[in-house]
Design an enzyme around this catalytic site. Structure first.
Site, PDB file in Angstrom:
ATOM      1  N   HIS A  24      44.410  54.442  41.997  1.00  0.00           N
ATOM      2  CA  HIS A  24      45.116  53.879  40.845  1.00  0.00           C
ATOM      3  C   HIS A  24      44.112  53.548  39.747  1.00  0.00           C
ATOM      4  O   HIS A  24      42.915  53.841  39.866  1.00  0.00           O
ATOM      5  CB  HIS A  24      45.997  52.693  41.238  1.00  0.00           C
ATOM      6  N   HIS A  27      40.745  51.848  40.594  1.00  0.00           N
ATOM      7  CA  HIS A  27      39.750  52.744  41.197  1.00  0.00           C
ATOM      8  C   HIS A  27      39.199  53.698  40.128  1.00  0.00           C
ATOM      9  O   HIS A  27      37.998  53.952  40.059  1.00  0.00           O
ATOM     10  CB  HIS A  27      40.366  53.611  42.302  1.00  0.00           C
ATOM     11  N   CYS A 135      41.382  41.782  52.433  1.00  0.00           N
ATOM     12  CA  CYS A 135      39.942  41.781  52.089  1.00  0.00           C
ATOM     13  C   CYS A 135      39.112  42.336  53.238  1.00  0.00           C
ATOM     14  O   CYS A 135      37.933  42.635  53.052  1.00  0.00           O
ATOM     15  CB  CYS A 135      39.441  40.364  51.817  1.00  0.00           C
ATOM     16  N   CYS A 150      45.278  33.940  50.140  1.00  0.00           N
ATOM     17  CA  CYS A 150      44.137  34.675  49.599  1.00  0.00           C
ATOM     18  C   CYS A 150      44.400  34.895  48.116  1.00  0.00           C
ATOM     19  O   CYS A 150      45.447  35.448  47.757  1.00  0.00           O
ATOM     20  CB  CYS A 150      43.978  36.024  50.310  1.00  0.00           C
ATOM     21  N   LYS A 308      46.425  41.062  38.972  1.00  0.00           N
ATOM     22  CA  LYS A 308      45.521  42.187  39.208  1.00  0.00           C
ATOM     23  C   LYS A 308      46.359  43.411  39.574  1.00  0.00           C
ATOM     24  O   LYS A 308      47.286  43.320  40.368  1.00  0.00           O
ATOM     25  CB  LYS A 308      44.601  41.841  40.383  1.00  0.00           C
TER      26      LYS A 308
HETATM   27  N1  MSP Z   1      36.502  49.615  50.606  1.00  0.00           N
HETATM   28  C1  MSP Z   1      36.069  48.505  49.836  1.00  0.00           C
HETATM   29  C2  MSP Z   1      34.723  48.770  49.208  1.00  0.00           C
HETATM   30  C3  MSP Z   1      33.638  49.113  50.180  1.00  0.00           C
HETATM   31  S1  MSP Z   1      32.145  49.501  49.382  1.00  0.00           S
HETATM   32  C4  MSP Z   1      31.013  49.556  50.586  1.00  0.00           C
HETATM   33  C5  MSP Z   1      37.098  48.218  48.739  1.00  0.00           C
HETATM   34  N2  MSP Z   1      37.893  49.219  48.400  1.00  0.00           N
HETATM   35  S2  MSP Z   1      39.087  49.119  47.335  1.00  0.00           S
HETATM   36  O1  MSP Z   1      39.663  50.424  47.312  1.00  0.00           O
HETATM   37  O2  MSP Z   1      39.966  48.046  47.670  1.00  0.00           O
HETATM   38  O3  MSP Z   1      38.473  48.741  45.975  1.00  0.00           O
HETATM   39  C6  MSP Z   1      37.420  49.447  45.453  1.00  0.00           C
HETATM   40  C7  MSP Z   1      37.076  48.979  44.062  1.00  0.00           C
HETATM   41  O4  MSP Z   1      38.150  49.146  43.167  1.00  0.00           O
HETATM   42  C8  MSP Z   1      36.684  47.511  44.016  1.00  0.00           C
HETATM   43  O5  MSP Z   1      35.472  47.412  43.290  1.00  0.00           O
HETATM   44  C9  MSP Z   1      37.739  46.866  43.249  1.00  0.00           C
HETATM   45  O6  MSP Z   1      37.308  45.820  42.469  1.00  0.00           O
HETATM   46  C10 MSP Z   1      38.197  48.022  42.357  1.00  0.00           C
HETATM   47  N3  MSP Z   1      39.520  47.730  41.893  1.00  0.00           N
HETATM   48  C11 MSP Z   1      40.679  47.717  42.622  1.00  0.00           C
HETATM   49  N4  MSP Z   1      41.674  47.246  41.813  1.00  0.00           N
HETATM   50  C12 MSP Z   1      41.159  46.929  40.588  1.00  0.00           C
HETATM   51  C13 MSP Z   1      41.711  46.585  39.357  1.00  0.00           C
HETATM   52  N5  MSP Z   1      42.979  46.301  39.198  1.00  0.00           N
HETATM   53  N6  MSP Z   1      40.883  46.571  38.279  1.00  0.00           N
HETATM   54  C14 MSP Z   1      39.561  46.965  38.352  1.00  0.00           C
HETATM   55  N7  MSP Z   1      39.031  47.305  39.492  1.00  0.00           N
HETATM   56  C15 MSP Z   1      39.729  47.024  40.672  1.00  0.00           C
HETATM   57  O7  MSP Z   1      37.105  47.121  48.229  1.00  0.00           O
END
Ligand code: MSP
Length: 524
Positions: A24, A27, A135, A150, A308
């Protein structure tokens, strides 16, 4: 990566994404930011390794697979390839796409665990704590909100009590504080470094690094106990070393090139995963006797209606649909320009359309079209040569040559949106120059042909600078503009050409439309 092995190395990583949700906007932003920084480093002439990938173990993945009636393996293969293809569709230039289910990763994680066990950094004990599956970590008592939920996932804690293996994270607390106190740029923006240092004022607990197979089997088996799998964050963080070929065990004894990239390693993360990256990860590195990464770049959240943007809250924007509809340049431009890096920002269609139209279509798009059309009409397809430049011409050329350094100064402080603002101001300055000099009036008077040549050449020199500095920001338009100017389009080290100026032996090609005006999409 470039072939120039003398160029200075630069390693850039995104978090590896959980495969319980499709890619999304959150990411996409993080990966686009990585691609932007990669392209910035490329035009500076660096040798870049850009790493991203997918995080495929843990409880969330099993929950999601079960809900969809799939095996974890089926789910992770399917969603991981969606991430890979999303980055291709967004034209992001990834060097390594790393998966934590790849066989070499298993071996490396097991070797690393054995190394820590052998040196006495891992022990077995009973543990009780409050877990957040979203998390995938235990949160301390102060890390739940007033309602006891959370703050990132709005879910209650899962109380857990079970024997597990622990990594002696607490024993590295002093070394970690010393590291952040003496490396002022190790975490940026700096408010996050402060946050980490103030967290480190409390005693640091050891890290639970296993899950009993009675609870979870989808993970990497501990090399010293077949009844346990590795905790997902311990496994995931090691991807950054796996990506440069680390095999676990003695880092210093493994091949040289790794240290070269590792010494310049930059991790891009979101603020929700600051603790795992700023505390778990460097202590793991200390245990493994690997130097700590160079820098964490911590981004804020894209919000939608005050929350978020996240799959679990169901308020996400699909990056592929946006870029298929509008093209990748507009999408990345908006994300990079709208957000003040490190703070939260809102995604709204109104802001998206307004910025793209006022700053790109009416900005560089309009300027390039005016200047190039006049040049084509009056000098056939040649780049006009300037017989004499007046003070105003010279001032514009030198302001444009100073632009990359002005932007870089902001970029170094993570103020990307301000650096991009300088770019727009430079385009506006060039627009004013054109309006003052009125080349369309000069074109009507044959006696003014020399002056017309000087004005258009000056403006084309400015366009040349814009075509290079815009590469990280709007790469498709940047290349189109370089082609229209008849220039090489060679990217690595392109910034050096700002000083040399246009290669006037080349001819212009057709005038492209760089940025068409956008209309509000039909939100249905
Ligand atoms: N799998 C872990 C990361 C492991 S790294 C060794 C994880 N994955 S995640 O898919 O949930 O998120 C990955 C990244 O996307 C995070 O840095 C997170 O902050 C970012 N984002 C997810 N949603 C977001 C927003 N709405 N806005 C900006 N970035 C955000 O965490």
């Amino acid at each position: 990566m470039t072939k120039n092995t003398n160029a200075s190395p630069y390693m850039l990583t995104t978090p590896i994404y959980y495969v319980n949700a499709k890619p999304h906007l959150g990411h996409a932003y993080t990966t686009i930011m990585g691609d932007f920084l990669k392209k910035l480093a490329l035009i500076e002439g660096k040798r870049v390794l850009f790493v991203t990938g997918t995080d495929e173990h843990g409880e969330k993945i099993v929950q999601k697979a079960t809900a969809e009636g799939k095996t974890p393996k089926e789910l992770v293969d399917e969603v991981s390839s969606e991430f890979r293809s999303a980055w291709e569709k967004l034209a992001l230039d990834v060097d390594v796409f790393y998966r934590t289910t790849q066989p070499d990763h298993y071996k490396m994680v097991q070797n690393a665990l054995q190394f820590l066990k052998d040196k006495g950094d891992i022990y077995f004990a009973e543990y009780e704590g409050k877990y957040c599956v979203g998390c995938e970590r235990f949160r301390t008592d102060s890390e739940w909100n007033e309602e006891g939920l959370c703050p990132d996932h709005q879910t209650p804690p899962d109380l857990r009590k079970e024997p597990n293996y622990f990594f002696k994270m607490g024993s590295y607390q002093k070394e970690l504080i010393k590291h952040y106190e003496s490396n002022l740029e190790a975490i940026e923006p700096s408010q996050y470094r402060q946050e980490v240092l103030s967290f480190l004022k409390q005693p640091l607990e050891d890290l639970n690094i296993s899950r009993p197979k009675t609870r979870l089997t989808w993970g990497i088996e501990l090399p010293f106990d077949k009844d346990y799998v590795t905790y997902v964050w311990f496994d995931a963080l090691l991807n950054y070393l796996g990506a440069i070929g680390y095999e676990g065990g003695d880092f210093a004894a493994q091949r040289e090139f790794k240290n070269e990239f590792w010494a310049e390693s930059h991790h891009l993360i979101g603020k929700d995963i600051l603790k795992t990256h700023a505390i778990y990860w460097p202590t793991m590195l200390m245990g493994l006797e690997v130097p700590v990464f160079k820098k964490l770049h911590v981004g804020g959240f894209w919000m939608n209606k005050g929350l978020k943007m996240s799959k679990s809250l169901g308020n996400v924007v699909d990056p592929i649909k946006v870029s298929e509809h509008f093209g990748v340049d507009f999408f990345r431009y908006f994300l990079l320009r709208e957000m003040s890096f490190g703070s939260d920002a809102n995604f709204t269609w109104e802001a998206f359309i307004a910025r793209c139209n006022s700053e790109l279509a009416n900005g560089l798009g309009n300027l390039a079209s005016r200047v190039l059309k006049l040049s084509q009409k009056n000098f056939e397809m040649k780049i006009p040569s300037a017989s004499g430049l007046n003070d105003q011409d010279k001032a514009l050329v030198s302001a444009m040559k100073a632009l990359p350094a002005k932007m870089a100064q902001e970029f170094e402080q993570c103020r990307y949106h301000i650096g991009i603002g300088h770019f727009n101001e430079a385009v506006a300055e060039c627009d004013r120059y054109i309006n003052d000099n009125k080349p369309w009036v000069l074109a009507k008077d044959p006696e003014q042909k020399d002056r017309l040549a000087s004005v258009l050449r000056t403006a084309m020199e400015a366009l040349h600078v814009f075509s290079i500095v815009s590469y990280p920001l709007t790469p498709e338009a940047s290349l189109k503009l370089q082609e229209a100017l008849g220039q090489s389009g060679e990217i690595v080290g392109a910034l050096f050409r700002v000083d040399t100026g246009l290669d006037a032996t080349r001819s212009l090609t057709e005038v492209p439309q760089l940025f068409p005006r956008l209309e509000l999409p039909d939100l249905e």
